[in-house]
Design a protein around this motif. Structure first.
Motif, PDB file in Angstrom:
ATOM      1  N   UNK A  93      50.876  49.673  -5.587  1.00 53.08           N
ATOM      2  CA  UNK A  93      51.693  50.425  -6.341  1.00 53.08           C
ATOM      3  C   UNK A  93      53.195  50.392  -5.483  1.00 53.08           C
ATOM      4  N   UNK A  94      52.994  50.352  -4.262  1.00 53.34           N
ATOM      5  CA  UNK A  94      54.390  50.023  -3.356  1.00 53.34           C
ATOM      6  C   UNK A  94      54.827  48.987  -3.573  1.00 53.34           C
ATOM      7  N   UNK A  95      54.239  47.933  -3.737  1.00 47.98           N
ATOM      8  CA  UNK A  95      54.609  46.453  -4.162  1.00 47.98           C
ATOM      9  C   UNK A  95      55.412  46.285  -5.459  1.00 47.98           C
ATOM     10  N   UNK A  96      54.769  47.276  -6.416  1.00 51.21           N
ATOM     11  CA  UNK A  96      55.426  47.079  -7.593  1.00 51.21           C
ATOM     12  C   UNK A  96      56.881  48.050  -7.613  1.00 51.21           C
ATOM     13  N   UNK A  97      56.833  49.002  -6.879  1.00 49.97           N
ATOM     14  CA  UNK A  97      58.129  49.817  -6.746  1.00 49.97           C
ATOM     15  C   UNK A  97      59.266  49.131  -6.111  1.00 49.97           C
ATOM     16  N   UNK A  98      58.772  48.189  -5.383  1.00 52.61           N
ATOM     17  CA  UNK A  98      59.841  47.134  -4.602  1.00 52.61           C
ATOM     18  C   UNK A  98      60.451  46.522  -5.893  1.00 52.61           C
TER      19      UNK A  98
END
Length: 346
Positions: free
Chosen positions: A341-346
């Motif tokens: 999820x963190x990767x996607x938010x970047x």
């Protein structure tokens, strides 16, 4: 040998390696029932040749206070995740402070996988037997929660390379004045009983050079039966090489200790523990030749721990272990999801 490999890599990053070993209580709280007692684990870790010192009773969460207490510049952990019981990264504080380093996890081995082999009672893990489907199916349950597969808890095939053996080997030749001592066996699930035996043998001479002969899987299976050995010959090789008392390993040693072997390695003394010696295929005593030469000695390790006993401990705790692995898996999958999820938010 996965743990030993991690310690080898950690030692290469600095000059002095202190290894923190948790108490039984800490492990039971965060992970599940330990297989070995804390005393056994302290002794095992101390016997690994890259370890300079151990810190008994180390806290499960590594803090800066712990690093400072032992005057450590930084701490090292594998590239898998360790989480507390409530799902927090146990290395958060030292990572933030920039006092954390990472080493590569050893491919193809996990405690989970070894536990699976013990519970399954198949022989599929021996080096030259094709994986049977039953084994594959069960190891998949073993390292898998209901919702997917964690890359850290799963099971993969261990592939031996000459590079791995070189990294573990001492590379030291026997020197003039060394007492060359030969010991042979399965050395399966390398444990504290083996360490006690090798330490006693090591004390028999002022300058000991210990050569350990490891029997091939089929040979071990002939005299031990069931699904033994739990670890195949490649895995046993690395486990024994990691021990500080062993100088050299013969991979696939003959069961009978022959005149050729004794002459080739210029053996001064042959030792065996107090376990039963099973006759060779033809009914002869495998130690006939060293006995004839008067160089055979029985050594009492003082330990009653055997590979059988370890397997019994595991089977006794089987349900707890399976529950432990599923919980571990679920926590790891949650972390993976959060990272995605963190990767996607970047």
């Amino acid at each position: 040998y996965g743990h030993s490999n991690q310690l080898r890599q950690a030692r290469a990053m600095g000059d002095y390696l202190i290894v923190g070993v948790h108490t039984d209580e800490e492990i039971a709280k965060h992970k599940g029932p330990p297989v070995f007692t804390q005393e056994e684990r302290y002794k095992m870790v101390q016997a690994i040749k890259w370890v300079d010192e151990i810190a008994p009773g180390a806290p499960y969460v590594t803090t800066l206070e712990t690093l400072d207490k032992y005057s450590c510049d930084f701490c090292v952990h594998g590239d898998d995740i360790t989480l507390t019981i409530d799902g927090k990264d146990t290395y958060e504080e030292v990572k933030t402070a920039g006092r954390y380093r990472e080493c590569k996890r050893t491919q193809g081995v996990s405690t989970t996988d070894l536990v699976g082999r013990m519970l399954l009672m198949t022989k599929a893990h021996h080096s030259n037997i094709d994986e049977d489907l039953d084994y594959r199916k069960h190891t998949d349950n073993f390292g898998k929660g209901p919702k997917g597969h964690s890359p850290w808890t799963g099971v993969s095939q261990f592939l031996q390379t000459s590079q791995k053996i070189i990294q573990f080997a001492s590379g030291k030749e026997p020197q003039p004045g060394d007492t060359i001592i030969y010991v042979a066996g399965a050395f399966d699930l390398f444990h504290v009983g083996h360490v006690d035996f090798l330490e006693k043998v090591h004390r028999l001479a002022e300058k000991p050079y210990i050569i350990a002969g490891l029997h091939f899987d089929q040979e071990v299976n002939r005299y031990k039966g069931k699904n033994y050995p739990i670890m195949n010959i490649h895995e046993r090789t690395l486990s024994v090489l990691a021990c500080r008392y062993v100088s050299e390993v013969v991979i696939g040693a003959p069961y009978a200790v022959t005149a050729d072997l004794l002459d080739h390695f210029r053996v001064t003394l042959v030792c065996h523990g107090m376990t039963e010696v099973v006759p060779d295929k033809d009914g002869s005593d495998p130690y006939e030749e060293p006995k004839r030469r008067g160089i055979f000695q029985l050594v009492d390790s003082g330990s009653n721990l055997t590979t059988d006993l370890i397997v019994q401990r595991i089977i006794k705790n089987r349900l707890e272990f399976e529950a432990r692995n599923q919980k571990k898996e679920a926590k790891e999958l949650a972390v993976l999801e959060a990272m995605r999820r963190l990767e996607e938010e970047k």
